[in-house]
Enzyme design. Structure first.
Site, mmCIF file in Angstrom:
data_model
loop_
_atom_site.group_PDB
_atom_site.id
_atom_site.type_symbol
_atom_site.label_atom_id
_atom_site.label_comp_id
_atom_site.label_asym_id
_atom_site.label_seq_id
_atom_site.Cartn_x
_atom_site.Cartn_y
_atom_site.Cartn_z
ATOM 1 C CG ASP A 64 86.229 34.337 -4.576
ATOM 2 O OD1 ASP A 64 86.670 33.559 -5.440
ATOM 3 O OD2 ASP A 64 85.864 33.965 -3.450
HETATM 4 N N1 LIG Z 1 78.341 32.948 -2.583
HETATM 5 C C1 LIG Z 1 79.652 32.727 -2.316
HETATM 6 N N2 LIG Z 1 80.077 31.484 -1.992
HETATM 7 C C2 LIG Z 1 81.399 31.279 -1.726
HETATM 8 C C3 LIG Z 1 82.327 32.332 -1.832
HETATM 9 C C4 LIG Z 1 81.833 33.637 -2.163
HETATM 10 O O1 LIG Z 1 82.603 34.630 -2.229
HETATM 11 N N3 LIG Z 1 80.500 33.796 -2.397
HETATM 12 N N4 LIG Z 1 83.694 32.072 -1.653
HETATM 13 C C5 LIG Z 1 84.058 30.649 -1.867
HETATM 14 C C6 LIG Z 1 85.472 30.212 -1.683
HETATM 15 N N5 LIG Z 1 86.124 30.098 -2.989
HETATM 16 C C7 LIG Z 1 87.250 30.843 -3.133
HETATM 17 O O2 LIG Z 1 87.739 31.424 -2.157
HETATM 18 C C8 LIG Z 1 85.642 29.246 -4.009
HETATM 19 C C9 LIG Z 1 85.087 28.024 -3.659
HETATM 20 C C10 LIG Z 1 84.586 27.168 -4.644
HETATM 21 C C11 LIG Z 1 84.647 27.494 -5.982
HETATM 22 C C12 LIG Z 1 84.059 26.542 -6.976
HETATM 23 O O3 LIG Z 1 84.195 26.715 -8.169
HETATM 24 N N6 LIG Z 1 83.374 25.513 -6.422
HETATM 25 C C13 LIG Z 1 82.603 24.522 -7.255
HETATM 26 C C14 LIG Z 1 82.792 23.094 -6.751
HETATM 27 C C15 LIG Z 1 84.217 22.783 -6.378
HETATM 28 C C16 LIG Z 1 84.281 21.365 -5.770
HETATM 29 O O4 LIG Z 1 83.293 20.623 -5.881
HETATM 30 O O5 LIG Z 1 85.327 21.045 -5.197
HETATM 31 C C17 LIG Z 1 81.113 24.825 -7.059
HETATM 32 O O6 LIG Z 1 80.730 25.241 -5.922
HETATM 33 O O7 LIG Z 1 80.378 24.565 -7.999
HETATM 34 C C18 LIG Z 1 85.215 28.710 -6.345
HETATM 35 C C19 LIG Z 1 85.725 29.579 -5.368
HETATM 36 C C20 LIG Z 1 83.176 29.794 -0.978
HETATM 37 N N7 LIG Z 1 81.819 30.039 -1.366
#
Ligand SMILES: Nc1nc2c(c(=O)[nH]1)N[C@@H](CN(C=O)c1ccc(C(=O)N[C@@H](CCC(=O)O)C(=O)O)cc1)CN2
Length: 297
Positions: A242
């Site tokens: 983000d």
């Molecule tokens: N490299 C990036 N990947 C993603 C971004 C980004 O800016 N850079 N934005 C996210 C979207 N997002 C908020 O808008 C967000 C999505 C997911 C998470 C998170 O903590 N996900 C966990 C798992 C959650 C689950 O299993 O439901 C994880 O991936 O470990 C935080 C913020 C999309 N990707």
């Protein structure tokens, strides 16, 4: 909140867009305009911005008709590089609006941003070809197939994210090439390797007014903080979560009467409108990125 009208991206057929950034100095606009005039181009739209006339960075977007041009695209670009690009030390590109940009959408469970983009596309308000939807859940499958768009389910199992990303990259290659990948509330953090291999810029919609409440569960944290506005932010995706260049944002007022479900409900309209605006501006080649910020013409 602005009307949805500002998300239309019907590109003008047979036009091209010249995008430029360079150190500011006198004579740039004259040199670019003269170049296009000399090659018979009719300028349709011109916009520019400088961060500082004394030593700042200059940005320009010129949209022009290809009809009447005395040379084809490759020769035009070679001539521009020689006569203008190199002498002014420009970073530049020419985007040809003759074919719609190809777009892939990524989604998890929340379908409002995905459906909004598909509805705009079906109505002809999005000048793009939506050619693939990928999701780590099956919730959206039936709706997507209703738009006659290929849907692929790629679950992300705990501890096996690299395998899921490899499968997603294979699908992007199979259905590509793509000009843009949109994270329409896709809730998995993507690795730097994935971003490097995706083959196109990625736009994400974050459900907060960044930089506030980056990361997971922004509405829960906003409610705990007692905020009086909530917002949404569309940004290019970088490896840092983000933190990519912001393209579009908007907000709405809330009060102590609104609990977290209310914030989520109010936020949906902001998210889908902000994302559609950002996608529309990207598809119209109106977004230039410089350092970690954007110039949006
Ligand atoms: N490299 C990036 N990947 C993603 C971004 C980004 O800016 N850079 N934005 C996210 C979207 N997002 C908020 O808008 C967000 C999505 C997911 C998470 C998170 O903590 N996900 C966990 C798992 C959650 C689950 O299993 O439901 C994880 O991936 O470990 C935080 C913020 C999309 N990707």
């Amino acid at each position: 909140m602005a009307s949805t009208g500002d998300t239309a991206t019907r590109g003008r057929p047979n036009t091209a867009r010249l995008l430029i950034s360079c150190a500011d100095r006198r004579g740039i606009v004259a040199a670019v305009s003269r170049f296009l005039f000399d090659h018979g181009a009719n300028i349709l739209d011109a916009d520019q911005h400088t961060t500082d006339p004394e030593g700042g960075t200059f940005f320009m977007r010129m949209e022009f008709h290809l009809e009447g041009l005395d040379v084809g695209g490759p020769e035009l670009e070679r001539s521009f590089a020689e006569r203008v690009g190199e002498p002014f030390g420009m970073e530049w590109r020419i985007a040809y609006a003759c074919r719609p940009k190809r777009v892939a959408l990524l989604v998890s469970r929340e379908e409002h941003c995905l459906l909004d983009l598909l509805w705009r596309w079906r109505r002809g308000d999005l000048d793009a070809e939506i050619a693939l939807v990928l999701s780590n859940h099956r919730d959206a499958e039936r709706d997507v197939r209703g738009f006659e768009v290929p849907f692929a389910h790629v679950p992300v199992e705990r501890g096996r994210k690299p395998e899921a990303e490899a499968a997603m990259l294979a699908l992007l290659r199979e259905h590509g090439p793509f000009d843009l990948v949109v994270l329409a509330r896709y809730m998995q953090i993507l690795s730097g390797d994935f971003l490097a291999a995706a083959g196109a810029p990625l736009i994400n919609i974050h459900h907060s007014f960044l930089p506030a409440f980056a990361g997971a569960d922004p509405y829960q944290r906003a409610s705990e903080r007692g905020v009086k506005i909530i917002g949404a932010t569309a940004h290019y995706v970088t490896e840092e979560l983000d933190a990519g260049p912001i393209i579009e944002q908007d907000v709405a007022h809330v009060s102590h009467r609104d609990d977290v479900p209310d914030l989520v409900r109010i936020g949906r309209d902001i998210e889908r409108t902000v994302l559609a605006r950002a996608v529309a501006r990207h598809l119209a080649d109106r977004v230039l990125v410089h350092e970690n910020k954007t110039v949006v013409f």
